[in-house]
Design a protein around this motif. Structure first.
Motif, PDB file in Angstrom:
ATOM      1  N   HIS A  87      33.219   6.832 -49.345  1.00 43.38           N
ATOM      2  CA  HIS A  87      33.101   5.703 -48.423  1.00 43.38           C
ATOM      3  C   HIS A  87      31.673   5.584 -47.919  1.00 43.38           C
ATOM      4  O   HIS A  87      30.958   6.590 -47.803  1.00 43.38           O
ATOM      5  CB  HIS A  87      34.045   5.884 -47.225  1.00 43.38           C
ATOM      6  CG  HIS A  87      35.491   5.897 -47.594  1.00 43.38           C
ATOM      7  ND1 HIS A  87      36.156   7.071 -47.913  1.00 43.38           N
ATOM      8  CD2 HIS A  87      36.388   4.893 -47.714  1.00 43.38           C
ATOM      9  CE1 HIS A  87      37.417   6.780 -48.205  1.00 43.38           C
ATOM     10  NE2 HIS A  87      37.588   5.471 -48.088  1.00 43.38           N
ATOM     11  N   PRO A  88      31.238   4.368 -47.576  1.00 37.47           N
ATOM     12  CA  PRO A  88      29.930   4.212 -46.933  1.00 37.47           C
ATOM     13  C   PRO A  88      29.828   5.085 -45.686  1.00 37.47           C
ATOM     14  O   PRO A  88      30.756   5.138 -44.878  1.00 37.47           O
ATOM     15  CB  PRO A  88      29.896   2.718 -46.581  1.00 37.47           C
ATOM     16  CG  PRO A  88      30.793   2.075 -47.590  1.00 37.47           C
ATOM     17  CD  PRO A  88      31.911   3.066 -47.812  1.00 37.47           C
ATOM     18  N   GLY A  89      28.711   5.778 -45.557  1.00 34.42           N
ATOM     19  CA  GLY A  89      28.519   6.699 -44.437  1.00 34.42           C
ATOM     20  C   GLY A  89      28.818   8.146 -44.787  1.00 34.42           C
ATOM     21  O   GLY A  89      28.421   9.045 -44.054  1.00 34.42           O
ATOM     22  N   ASP A  90      29.515   8.401 -45.907  1.00 37.59           N
ATOM     23  CA  ASP A  90      29.674   9.783 -46.365  1.00 37.59           C
ATOM     24  C   ASP A  90      28.309  10.335 -46.769  1.00 37.59           C
ATOM     25  O   ASP A  90      27.409   9.591 -47.180  1.00 37.59           O
ATOM     26  CB  ASP A  90      30.600   9.853 -47.584  1.00 37.59           C
ATOM     27  CG  ASP A  90      32.073   9.742 -47.231  1.00 37.59           C
ATOM     28  OD1 ASP A  90      32.397   9.595 -46.039  1.00 37.59           O
ATOM     29  OD2 ASP A  90      32.896   9.796 -48.168  1.00 37.59           O
ATOM     30  N   LEU A  91      28.162  11.646 -46.676  1.00 36.99           N
ATOM     31  CA  LEU A  91      26.929  12.320 -47.061  1.00 36.99           C
ATOM     32  C   LEU A  91      27.082  13.006 -48.417  1.00 36.99           C
ATOM     33  O   LEU A  91      28.164  13.498 -48.765  1.00 36.99           O
ATOM     34  CB  LEU A  91      26.551  13.361 -46.011  1.00 36.99           C
ATOM     35  CG  LEU A  91      25.958  12.807 -44.716  1.00 36.99           C
ATOM     36  CD1 LEU A  91      26.281  13.730 -43.548  1.00 36.99           C
ATOM     37  CD2 LEU A  91      24.455  12.635 -44.852  1.00 36.99           C
ATOM     38  N   ARG A 129      33.691  11.214 -41.545  1.00 38.44           N
ATOM     39  CA  ARG A 129      32.947  11.228 -42.793  1.00 38.44           C
ATOM     40  C   ARG A 129      33.189  12.539 -43.531  1.00 38.44           C
ATOM     41  O   ARG A 129      33.734  13.493 -42.999  1.00 38.44           O
ATOM     42  CB  ARG A 129      31.446  11.056 -42.534  1.00 38.44           C
ATOM     43  CG  ARG A 129      31.102   9.862 -41.674  1.00 38.44           C
ATOM     44  CD  ARG A 129      31.541   8.552 -42.317  1.00 38.44           C
ATOM     45  NE  ARG A 129      31.331   7.432 -41.423  1.00 38.44           N
ATOM     46  CZ  ARG A 129      31.802   6.208 -41.648  1.00 38.44           C
ATOM     47  NH1 ARG A 129      32.510   5.956 -42.722  1.00 38.44           N
ATOM     48  NH2 ARG A 129      31.579   5.241 -40.793  1.00 38.44           N
ATOM     49  N   THR A 130      32.707  12.593 -44.780  1.00 34.24           N
ATOM     50  CA  THR A 130      32.813  13.777 -45.604  1.00 34.24           C
ATOM     51  C   THR A 130      31.446  14.092 -46.189  1.00 34.24           C
ATOM     52  O   THR A 130      30.690  13.179 -46.525  1.00 34.24           O
ATOM     53  CB  THR A 130      33.830  13.566 -46.742  1.00 34.24           C
ATOM     54  OG1 THR A 130      35.106  13.268 -46.187  1.00 34.24           O
ATOM     55  CG2 THR A 130      33.943  14.799 -47.625  1.00 34.24           C
ATOM     56  N   VAL A 181      19.468  15.103 -49.941  1.00 28.81           N
ATOM     57  CA  VAL A 181      20.595  14.682 -49.101  1.00 28.81           C
ATOM     58  C   VAL A 181      20.579  13.164 -49.046  1.00 28.81           C
ATOM     59  O   VAL A 181      19.572  12.559 -48.658  1.00 28.81           O
ATOM     60  CB  VAL A 181      20.487  15.249 -47.676  1.00 28.81           C
ATOM     61  CG1 VAL A 181      21.591  14.684 -46.786  1.00 28.81           C
ATOM     62  CG2 VAL A 181      20.548  16.770 -47.693  1.00 28.81           C
ATOM     63  N   ARG A 182      21.685  12.558 -49.422  1.00 34.70           N
ATOM     64  CA  ARG A 182      21.771  11.103 -49.454  1.00 34.70           C
ATOM     65  C   ARG A 182      22.985  10.630 -48.667  1.00 34.70           C
ATOM     66  O   ARG A 182      24.000  11.326 -48.586  1.00 34.70           O
ATOM     67  CB  ARG A 182      21.867  10.609 -50.894  1.00 34.70           C
ATOM     68  CG  ARG A 182      20.583  10.830 -51.703  1.00 34.70           C
ATOM     69  CD  ARG A 182      19.595   9.741 -51.412  1.00 34.70           C
ATOM     70  NE  ARG A 182      18.285  10.012 -51.970  1.00 34.70           N
ATOM     71  CZ  ARG A 182      17.307   9.110 -52.045  1.00 34.70           C
ATOM     72  NH1 ARG A 182      17.512   7.876 -51.595  1.00 34.70           N
ATOM     73  NH2 ARG A 182      16.139   9.436 -52.534  1.00 34.70           N
ATOM     74  N   VAL A 183      22.874   9.433 -48.099  1.00 39.39           N
ATOM     75  CA  VAL A 183      23.990   8.808 -47.405  1.00 39.39           C
ATOM     76  C   VAL A 183      24.505   7.670 -48.281  1.00 39.39           C
ATOM     77  O   VAL A 183      23.729   6.818 -48.740  1.00 39.39           O
ATOM     78  CB  VAL A 183      23.564   8.255 -46.030  1.00 39.39           C
ATOM     79  CG1 VAL A 183      24.781   7.696 -45.297  1.00 39.39           C
ATOM     80  CG2 VAL A 183      22.897   9.341 -45.197  1.00 39.39           C
ATOM     81  N   ILE A 184      25.805   7.674 -48.520  1.00 42.23           N
ATOM     82  CA  ILE A 184      26.398   6.653 -49.387  1.00 42.23           C
ATOM     83  C   ILE A 184      26.409   5.309 -48.678  1.00 42.23           C
ATOM     84  O   ILE A 184      26.913   5.173 -47.561  1.00 42.23           O
ATOM     85  CB  ILE A 184      27.832   7.056 -49.782  1.00 42.23           C
ATOM     86  CG1 ILE A 184      27.786   8.308 -50.664  1.00 42.23           C
ATOM     87  CG2 ILE A 184      28.552   5.906 -50.500  1.00 42.23           C
ATOM     88  CD1 ILE A 184      29.147   8.881 -50.971  1.00 42.23           C
ATOM     89  N   GLU A 189      34.804   1.717 -54.705  1.00 39.50           N
ATOM     90  CA  GLU A 189      35.654   0.708 -54.074  1.00 39.50           C
ATOM     91  C   GLU A 189      34.896  -0.161 -53.074  1.00 39.50           C
ATOM     92  O   GLU A 189      35.472  -1.039 -52.429  1.00 39.50           O
ATOM     93  CB  GLU A 189      36.837   1.376 -53.343  1.00 39.50           C
ATOM     94  CG  GLU A 189      37.837   2.058 -54.268  1.00 39.50           C
ATOM     95  CD  GLU A 189      37.464   3.515 -54.546  1.00 39.50           C
ATOM     96  OE1 GLU A 189      36.395   3.950 -54.071  1.00 39.50           O
ATOM     97  OE2 GLU A 189      38.234   4.195 -55.245  1.00 39.50           O
ATOM     98  N   HIS A 190      33.587   0.074 -52.927  1.00 42.06           N
ATOM     99  CA  HIS A 190      32.792  -0.631 -51.915  1.00 42.06           C
ATOM    100  C   HIS A 190      31.422  -0.982 -52.490  1.00 42.06           C
ATOM    101  O   HIS A 190      30.387  -0.645 -51.919  1.00 42.06           O
ATOM    102  CB  HIS A 190      32.608   0.244 -50.665  1.00 42.06           C
ATOM    103  CG  HIS A 190      33.879   0.781 -50.097  1.00 42.06           C
ATOM    104  ND1 HIS A 190      34.627   0.095 -49.170  1.00 42.06           N
ATOM    105  CD2 HIS A 190      34.538   1.945 -50.339  1.00 42.06           C
ATOM    106  CE1 HIS A 190      35.695   0.822 -48.851  1.00 42.06           C
ATOM    107  NE2 HIS A 190      35.660   1.941 -49.542  1.00 42.06           N
ATOM    108  N   GLU A 191      31.367  -1.655 -53.637  1.00 47.28           N
ATOM    109  CA  GLU A 191      30.080  -1.944 -54.266  1.00 47.28           C
ATOM    110  C   GLU A 191      29.296  -2.966 -53.462  1.00 47.28           C
ATOM    111  O   GLU A 191      29.832  -3.759 -52.696  1.00 47.28           O
ATOM    112  CB  GLU A 191      30.293  -2.437 -55.705  1.00 47.28           C
ATOM    113  CG  GLU A 191      30.666  -1.310 -56.653  1.00 47.28           C
ATOM    114  CD  GLU A 191      30.348  -1.637 -58.103  1.00 47.28           C
ATOM    115  OE1 GLU A 191      29.663  -2.649 -58.350  1.00 47.28           O
ATOM    116  OE2 GLU A 191      30.784  -0.883 -58.982  1.00 47.28           O
ATOM    117  N   LEU A 192      27.971  -2.953 -53.679  1.00 43.46           N
ATOM    118  CA  LEU A 192      27.061  -3.785 -52.902  1.00 43.46           C
ATOM    119  C   LEU A 192      27.371  -5.276 -52.975  1.00 43.46           C
ATOM    120  O   LEU A 192      27.060  -6.024 -52.058  1.00 43.46           O
ATOM    121  CB  LEU A 192      25.618  -3.563 -53.386  1.00 43.46           C
ATOM    122  CG  LEU A 192      24.965  -2.247 -52.975  1.00 43.46           C
ATOM    123  CD1 LEU A 192      23.634  -2.082 -53.684  1.00 43.46           C
ATOM    124  CD2 LEU A 192      24.762  -2.202 -51.474  1.00 43.46           C
TER     125      LEU A 192
END
Length: 245
Positions: A87-91, A129-130, A181-184, A189-192
């Motif tokens: 999900h957006p906001g996952d790390l 988040r995860t 380290v990146r933030v999704i 299921e949530h493409e741009l």
């Protein structure tokens, strides 16, 4: 474009590299306190070539021949998730980065993931988040649809344009602690291209503002006598693992 480094406290430097102005703004907005040494937040520009050039120049410019030190390097910013259920906001914490030029093992992936989860719980900034741990693949273009599925089938859990080039450039001049380290910001299921993009971007921005304390914990661990963090990447094409916040 680099920000000015934090005051030198005598420890080894930390270079935090991101591509976009909005990513740098998020990181700078979190402040630079509690670092183990001088910290530079470097805006590299978009794409692998820009990242490689910027990191190479920054490390060359910061070299102190009178006091040899290993500048630790963290690649960060936004990414696209590849695994279903993200999900957006996952790390995402890389245990290695991959691209056509090869693979770069990351250091202290488990320690870094635990620090991110700990600080998120403390501040509430990552509630729900995860933290996903696994290989991050580099691309020179925006990846969509079937190409994402192919990359995930090859073992990667996220894709971005700069992390692999950043870390490869960092270790080319010698061994040093490196991490990504990146933030999704979008996921299968949530493409741009979908309506939820704006909300996902805001969520990712808020999470990116919380990561610096974990970077500093990781950096301090890398400076401990004999500290090897937890070393190298997991075996190729492993499924990755998650840490819940």
């Amino acid at each position: 474009m680099a920000s000015g480094p934090a005051p030198d406290t005598g420890g080894a430097p930390l270079l935090i590299a991101c591509a976009l102005g909005i990513e740098r703004f998020a990181l700078r907005g979190a402040g630079l306190g509690a670092a183990a040494g001088p910290v530079t937040v470097l805006r590299t520009g978009m794409g692998p070539q820009a990242a490689e050039r910027a990191v190479r120049r920054a490390l060359a410019a910061g070299r102190d021949r009178a006091r040899p030190v290993r500048t630790a390097v963290v690649a960060t910013g936004f990414c696209a998730g590849l695994a279903p259920g993200m999900h957006p906001g996952d790390l995402v914490v890389a245990d290695e980065t991959r691209d056509p030029a090869g693979r770069t093992p990351c250091h202290g992936s488990s320690l870094l993931a635990e620090a991110l989860a700990r600080h998120a719980r403390r501040t509430g900034g990552g509630a729900g988040r995860t933290v996903h741990i696994g290989p991050v693949v580099g691309s020179n273009h925006v990846v969509r649809g079937a190409e994402r599925a192919d990359l995930h089938a090859a073992g990667a859990i996220a894709v971005d344009m700069e992390s692999a080039a950043t870390l490869r450039s960092a270790v080319r001049g010698g061994a040093r602690p490196v991490a990504a380290v990146r933030v999704i910001v979008d996921a299968p299921e949530h493409e741009l291209v979908r309506i939820g993009t704006l909300r996902g971007g805001i969520s990712a921005f808020r999470v990116l503002r919380t990561v610096l304390p974990a970077f500093f914990d990781w950096h301090r661990s890398s400076l401990l006598p004999g500290g090897e963090l937890d070393g190298h990447a997991a075996p190729p094409d492993h499924p990755g693992r998650d840490v819940s916040l």
